[in-house]
Design a protein around this motif. Structure first.
Motif, PDB file in Angstrom:
ATOM      1  N   UNK A  27      -8.446   3.948 -10.397  1.00 48.33           N
ATOM      2  CA  UNK A  27      -8.977   5.064  -9.612  1.00 48.33           C
ATOM      3  C   UNK A  27      -7.955   6.216  -9.527  1.00 48.33           C
ATOM      4  N   UNK A  28      -6.825   5.946  -8.934  1.00 51.18           N
ATOM      5  CA  UNK A  28      -5.940   7.058  -8.577  1.00 51.18           C
ATOM      6  C   UNK A  28      -5.099   7.550  -9.754  1.00 51.18           C
ATOM      7  N   UNK A  35       0.845  -1.204   0.000  1.00 53.32           N
ATOM      8  CA  UNK A  35       0.000   0.000   0.000  1.00 53.32           C
ATOM      9  C   UNK A  35       0.877   1.250   0.000  1.00 53.32           C
ATOM     10  N   UNK A  36       1.873   1.250   0.873  1.00 52.28           N
ATOM     11  CA  UNK A  36       2.744   2.423   0.980  1.00 52.28           C
ATOM     12  C   UNK A  36       3.487   2.656  -0.343  1.00 52.28           C
ATOM     13  N   UNK A  37       3.978   1.578  -0.941  1.00 56.12           N
ATOM     14  CA  UNK A  37       4.721   1.717  -2.217  1.00 56.12           C
ATOM     15  C   UNK A  37       3.791   2.272  -3.305  1.00 56.12           C
ATOM     16  N   UNK A  38       2.593   1.726  -3.375  1.00 55.92           N
ATOM     17  CA  UNK A  38       1.652   2.185  -4.420  1.00 55.92           C
ATOM     18  C   UNK A  38       1.331   3.670  -4.257  1.00 55.92           C
ATOM     19  N   UNK A  39       1.088   4.101  -3.033  1.00 59.21           N
ATOM     20  CA  UNK A  39       0.758   5.512  -2.839  1.00 59.21           C
ATOM     21  C   UNK A  39       1.985   6.409  -3.043  1.00 59.21           C
ATOM     22  N   UNK A  40       3.161   5.884  -2.719  1.00 61.98           N
ATOM     23  CA  UNK A  40       4.374   6.669  -2.989  1.00 61.98           C
ATOM     24  C   UNK A  40       4.535   6.846  -4.501  1.00 61.98           C
ATOM     25  N   UNK A  41       4.244   5.779  -5.242  1.00 63.54           N
ATOM     26  CA  UNK A  41       4.323   5.880  -6.709  1.00 63.54           C
ATOM     27  C   UNK A  41       3.257   6.847  -7.240  1.00 63.54           C
ATOM     28  N   UNK A  42       2.080   6.814  -6.631  1.00 62.42           N
ATOM     29  CA  UNK A  42       1.017   7.736  -7.066  1.00 62.42           C
ATOM     30  C   UNK A  42       1.432   9.184  -6.803  1.00 62.42           C
ATOM     31  N   UNK A  43       2.125   9.406  -5.702  1.00 61.31           N
ATOM     32  CA  UNK A  43       2.594  10.776  -5.405  1.00 61.31           C
ATOM     33  C   UNK A  43       3.646  11.199  -6.437  1.00 61.31           C
ATOM     34  N   UNK A  44       4.531  10.255  -6.781  1.00 60.27           N
ATOM     35  CA  UNK A  44       5.533  10.569  -7.799  1.00 60.27           C
ATOM     36  C   UNK A  44       4.855  10.851  -9.142  1.00 60.27           C
ATOM     37  N   UNK A  71      -3.840  15.606  -0.807  1.00 57.37           N
ATOM     38  CA  UNK A  71      -4.806  15.392   0.283  1.00 57.37           C
ATOM     39  C   UNK A  71      -5.645  14.162   0.001  1.00 57.37           C
ATOM     40  N   UNK A  72      -6.095  14.044  -1.237  1.00 57.75           N
ATOM     41  CA  UNK A  72      -6.931  12.901  -1.617  1.00 57.75           C
ATOM     42  C   UNK A  72      -6.156  11.593  -1.464  1.00 57.75           C
ATOM     43  N   UNK A  73      -4.905  11.583  -1.927  1.00 60.88           N
ATOM     44  CA  UNK A  73      -4.112  10.352  -1.855  1.00 60.88           C
ATOM     45  C   UNK A  73      -3.849   9.958  -0.396  1.00 60.88           C
ATOM     46  N   UNK A  74      -3.503  10.941   0.420  1.00 61.89           N
ATOM     47  CA  UNK A  74      -3.221  10.635   1.836  1.00 61.89           C
ATOM     48  C   UNK A  74      -4.489  10.111   2.518  1.00 61.89           C
ATOM     49  N   UNK A  75      -5.599  10.771   2.236  1.00 60.93           N
ATOM     50  CA  UNK A  75      -6.869  10.365   2.856  1.00 60.93           C
ATOM     51  C   UNK A  75      -7.199   8.907   2.512  1.00 60.93           C
ATOM     52  N   UNK A  76      -7.013   8.550   1.255  1.00 60.45           N
ATOM     53  CA  UNK A  76      -7.384   7.190   0.857  1.00 60.45           C
ATOM     54  C   UNK A  76      -6.332   6.164   1.276  1.00 60.45           C
TER      55      UNK A  76
END
Lengths: 38, 574
Positions: free
Chosen positions: B503-504, A10-19, B69-74
């Motif tokens: 989604x994201x 989960x953390x890796x996926x969201x880090x990639x999404x932030x990048x 904000x959206x990414x952190x929230x989810x």
């Protein structure tokens, strides 16, 4: 152990999404001389 | 096909049409922070929530801040739901003593509900505690829908604002969508459902003695409250495994109609909200017209295909349909809904991003299955889930005006904003990641052993099952074709990845488009402006959606439902 792996995914996926968001931000920046809409 | 069947479809369309304008106006006022009848009651709660969370509602965010904000929230939402599912055996409200959910399934479920997909690789009544259903699944149904609506509103602001560095405040939009729109409508809908027989209880499953002396366990629980938001949120995850085919989720034709309207209500109203916010309701009606035409084609195709019956059955000893045996494909359908009610629900569920089912899609005829797939493959722009349908349609509008601009050699513009290279880049990025994930993962699952191990059917039908699963996941639909056993780590993890991408990786560039557009001024309409509120643009937009969808997915569809449809007429079944 499996829980840690899942949470790491989960953390890796969201880090990639932030990048990815950062990449979009750079793509949005217009090159010097490029038309700026009014 | 029957007159009554068509009347059902027309009644549904009329009801959606009737509520679109008033609800659209209400949405526009809610997101602008204007007075609404519920404001005196709910504003103190809203203000208290901001104080509690440290949110300053007057401070707006850039698109990048909004997206973060959206990414952190989810991300927090996924971890919280994962924890609830893993710990449910230790938590209260677990009268059936459900054990903890396996890690891969918990991750799949958490991603599924946070991304507004509601893909379910489990049976709710035998897997989840009441707490997991209420505090886990239902809460995320509200929040994921409110988040999608927030993104759509942010994109509308991008079109509506002049030289603005900001597109709103994610926390404010999320709170308002949940508090003023989804909660009140859900409460009203839950009462309607309870009145018609949907249970709402924290009592454990009923143990009953049957007439033959045997015992039966009848699952029940807090169904009505989950059912209402399940439909309205575009989420679609059922309390029971059979979803809206279960008599406790959808007991009567009346509840079926209510559920159908709930599926489309907010998504349709957002088109009107768009028109109001950009200063021309006509623009919103044009978008709704495109959605209505695509919907009409889909439901017409589905109803006629299913009512026509299975050609292989007609060719068998059963003989053709006659007055004593009216025919039509009733396999996998509830008798209380019939073919029209099932076809309408299937079309609404796949056209929107809802994914609820009142019949088994795997039992639809091959070409009907192809229509369901096609609905999801065009990014569910036919109303869609709250928010995602509208922003998907607006992405296609950008592509359409871009193509029109190329044809006539003018800079494309849409509702007063020039569509330049940054907007087109972001739009293509958003549109391309969905087919890339769908087709790529389908290809992998079609050749590797763990993917093939889940198949329930051979040949093109088996392939359709895999294609449907990944299409449903990336389109954040969540409906299942059934037949495919996805309760394996391979499917749980790859489908979770598909949902995350669908989604994201779409939302981020959509917000980028919003930010880019908001920075521009609004240019006045001139003689060279392509009118986007006329029938010509409706036709053009329809063409773009169909052509882009066909170019992307036709080969994949040809390998599955199309070839199966051709073979079934020759008696070849899979």
């Amino acid at each position: 152990m499996l829980d840690a792996t899942m949470l790491a995914l989960v953390v890796i996926c969201f880090a990639l999404a932030k990048a990815y968001a950062g990449l979009c931000d750079r793509l949005l920046a217009r090159a010097p001389g490029e038309d700026v809409p009014p | 096909m029957t007159v009554f069947g068509w009347l059902q479809i027309l009644l549904f369309a009329a009801l959606v049409g009737l509520i679109t304008r008033p609800l659209g106006g209400y949405l526009a006022r809610v997101y602008a922070g204007e007075f609404t009848p519920l404001r005196p009651l709910l504003h103190p709660i809203e203000a208290a929530l901001y104080r509690l969370a440290g949110v300053k509602p007057e401070v707006e965010q850039s698109w990048y801040g909004y997206a973060l904000s959206l990414l952190i929230f989810h991300a927090v939402g996924i971890i919280a739901l994962y924890a609830v599912l893993r710990l449910q055996s230790l938590l209260p409200l677990n009268p059936q003593e459900q054990s903890e959910v396996a890690p891969d399934l918990a991750l799949n479920t958490a991603v599924s509900f946070v991304t507004n997909t509601s893909w379910q690789s489990y049976a709710g009544e035998t897997t989840l505690s009441y707490l997991s259903q209420m505090a886990g699944i239902t809460v995320q149904s509200f929040l994921s829908a409110a988040s999608g609506m927030a993104v759509a509103i942010a994109l509308i602001r991008g079109f509506a604002r002049r030289r603005s560095p900001t597109i709103g405040n994610f926390w404010v939009d999320l709170t308002r969508g949940t508090l003023y729109v989804l909660l009140p409508l859900s409460v009203a809908a839950a009462f309607l459902l309870v009145a018609d027989g949907v249970p709402q209880t924290l009592a454990p499953a009923a143990e009953v003695t049957m007439l033959d002396g045997g015992f039966q366990t009848i699952a029940r629980g807090p169904v009505a409250t989950q059912e209402a938001i399940k439909l309205m949120s575009g989420d679609g995850g059922g309390f029971f495994n059979a979803n809206s085919a279960h008599p406790f989720e959808n007991p009567t034709p009346l509840t079926n109609l209510v559920e159908l309207v709930l599926i489309f209500a907010v998504g349709a109203a957002l088109t009107n909200c768009f028109g109001r916010m950009v200063g021309s309701e006509r623009q919103g009606w044009m978008l709704l017209a495109v959605m209505a035409i695509l919907f009409g084609l889909g439901v017409g195709g589905l109803y006629s295909s299913e009512a026509g019956g299975n050609p292989a059955l007609a060719a068998s000893n059963a003989g053709p349909a006659n007055t004593q045996r009216p025919g039509g494909n009733m396999e996998g359908k509830e008798v209380r809904f019939g073919i029209a009610g099932s076809a309408l629900f299937a079309e609404a569920s796949t056209a929107s991003s809802d994914g609820a089912v009142n019949s088994m899609h795997d039992s639809f005829l091959p070409l009907s299955g192809g229509i369901l797939l096609a609905n999801m493959m065009v990014d569910e722009v036919i109303v869609g889930a709250p928010g995602s349908g509208l922003f998907g349609m607006l992405l296609f509008c950008i592509v359409a005006v871009f193509l029109a601009g190329l044809m006539v050699g003018r800079t494309p513009e849409y509702v007063g904003k020039k569509i330049g290279s940054p907007e087109v880049k972001m739009t293509i990025l958003a549109l391309i990641c969905v087919p890339a994930a769908t087709l790529g993962l389908t290809a992998v699952a079609s050749v590797v052993e763990p993917g093939l191990a889940g198949l329930g059917n051979a040949g093109p039908h088996g392939y359709s099952e895999i294609l449907y699963a990944y299409t449903s996941a990336t389109a954040t639909n969540g409906s299942a074709f059934a037949g495919l056993s996805t309760s394996s780590p391979f499917y749980n993890l790859t489908l979770a990845l598909a949902m995350f991408v669908g989604r994201f990786l779409v939302i981020v560039p959509v917000l980028a488009v919003a930010g880019s557009l908001a920075r521009q001024s609004i240019i006045p309409r001139s003689t060279g402006t392509l009118p986007t509120d006329r029938a010509l643009f409706v036709c053009f937009l329809l063409g773009v959606i169909v052509i882009v969808g066909a170019l992307t997915y036709l080969p994949a569809l040809a390998l599955g439902p199309i070839v199966e449809g051709l073979q079934i007429s020759r008696g070849m079944l899979y």
